[in-house]
Scaffold this active site. Structure first.
Site, PDB file in Angstrom:
ATOM      1  CG  HIS A 128      -1.669  68.390   8.180  1.00 56.58           C
ATOM      2  ND1 HIS A 128      -0.683  69.209   7.673  1.00 56.58           N
ATOM      3  CD2 HIS A 128      -1.393  68.245   9.498  1.00 56.58           C
ATOM      4  CE1 HIS A 128       0.154  69.533   8.648  1.00 56.58           C
ATOM      5  NE2 HIS A 128      -0.262  68.970   9.769  1.00 56.58           N
ATOM      6  NE  ARG A 129       0.067  73.213  10.861  1.00 58.06           N
ATOM      7  CZ  ARG A 129       0.661  72.501  11.809  1.00 58.06           C
ATOM      8  NH1 ARG A 129      -0.049  72.056  12.833  1.00 58.06           N
ATOM      9  NH2 ARG A 129       1.951  72.233  11.749  1.00 58.06           N
TER      10      ARG A 129
END
Length: 364
Positions: free
Chosen positions: A210-211
């Site tokens: 998700h980063r």
């Protein structure tokens, strides 16, 4: 009566506050002079966060929802501060308790201190050293104005000492996420994907990404995914994916018969998958903690971590963000040479009891 306002704004926060709320309720039932008000900032809204999620973790409905989600980092911070200031004016308290490192943690700490209210930070003192991460800025700013620091590790204690925090304000209590994990482990729920794909224990991998550094750089994301797919033999890859990330993957034409992108899962379903997986590939700090305690090999696709104890005593290995590092890590996994979890001090399921006991001691 010690009145505490507890802040939560994003999914990881709720995992961390659930056992604190339980411990406060136990203390109340024993006649202790303590009570709480739960404020949801609305930073993240996720259907898995409402209804069943609250029910699963035994969290009461929030007393207030500030509905301050959306917008840029600055807009979100400003919205939370304005709305939380009003909340505190209308519902005064003795202590504002914040957890973790999301935008809500920082914004509510600032609003509270501006009103001369004590701030308690649970999971204080952790550092990645990476100022490109919004979470690192949130941690640093929150800790710079915190009154009482509850920590997960001796390294966090040392970080605070180096920053000039007095010893009597640092309280090494352990990890509330692990309180939740150990309490909920007997109740993990088999997700639908288990039967749909005929999954078998230790015969699949779980992924989460998700980063922005991983999912927004499309070339790197494609290279990472290709390397993961090419080096996981014939094992299914289960990837609970945010719709935004799924769209990027689809645009890049990333698909494979063994890659199964599924909707985000509830806490009990996701951890059922992790517990039985051969390994986890992630860029999430919290998942490295949970995987470590369940003794599941964990590969972190980041160049730094604020949770080094998961590497020193857990099952986490910092693989980095270079796609070329995937193959050696997978070779190590498949050669059954992965490190096993050791005893991580204070990660014993009793952290929240220690926090509530210490709060009563400090503020009585």
């Amino acid at each position: 009566m010690l009145n505490i306002t507890i802040i939560a704004g994003a999914r990881p926060n709720f995992v961390k506050i659930a056992p604190i709320i339980k411990a406060i309720n136990v203390a109340k039932s024993e006649g202790k002079a303590i009570d709480f008000r739960l404020v949801h900032t609305g930073q993240h809204y996720d259907k898995k966060m409402s209804g069943s999620f609250f029910e699963q973790l035994g969290i009461p409905d929030p007393n207030a929802n500030l509905e301050a989600g959306g917008g840029t980092q600055a807009e979100q911070t400003a919205n939370i501060m304005v709305r939380f200031e009003q909340e505190l004016i209308e519902n005064p308290c003795d202590v504002v308790l914040v957890v973790g490192d999301v935008t809500s943690t920082m914004a509510c700490s600032i609003a509270a201190k501006k009103l001369n209210i004590q701030v308690v930070h649970v999971e204080a003192g952790i550092r990645s050293g990476d100022l490109s991460m919004p979470e690192e800025i949130n941690r640093m700013l929150t800790d710079s104005i915190t009154d009482q620091f509850f920590t997960t590790s001796e390294l966090a204690n040392e970080n605070l000492r180096k920053a000039g925090v007095e010893e009597n304000r640092i309280h090494f209590v352990g990890n509330t996420m692990i309180d939740t994990l150990l309490a909920q482990r007997p109740h993990f729920q088999k997700p639908e994907v288990w039967n749909t794909l005929n999954l078998e224990e230790k015969e699949y991998l779980v992924m989460t990404l998700h980063r922005p550094a991983n999912v927004d750089e499309e070339t790197k994301l494609k290279d990472l995914m290709d390397e993961i797919i090419n080096n996981t033999k014939d094992l299914p890859l289960i990837f609970p994916v945010h719709p935004r990330t799924a769209k990027i993957l689809n645009n890049l034409g990333i698909s494979h018969p063994r890659l199964h992108m599924v909707e985000p899962l509830s806490y009990l379903e996701f951890n059922y998958l992790v517990e039985k997986a051969k390994a986890v590939v992630t860029d999430s700090g919290g998942i490295t903690e949970e995987a470590s305690i369940m003794n599941v090999p964990c590969m972190t696709l980041r160049d730094n971590t604020e949770r080094p104890e998961t590497m020193d005593l857990g099952t986490n290995e910092l693989v980095g963000t270079n796609p070329e590092a995937i193959a050696p890590a997978m070779n190590k996994l498949f050669s059954a040479n992965w490190q096993q979890v050791q005893d991580i001090p204070m990660w014993d399921g009793k952290t929240s009891e220690r926090i509530v006991s210490k709060l009563l001691e400090i503020y009585s």
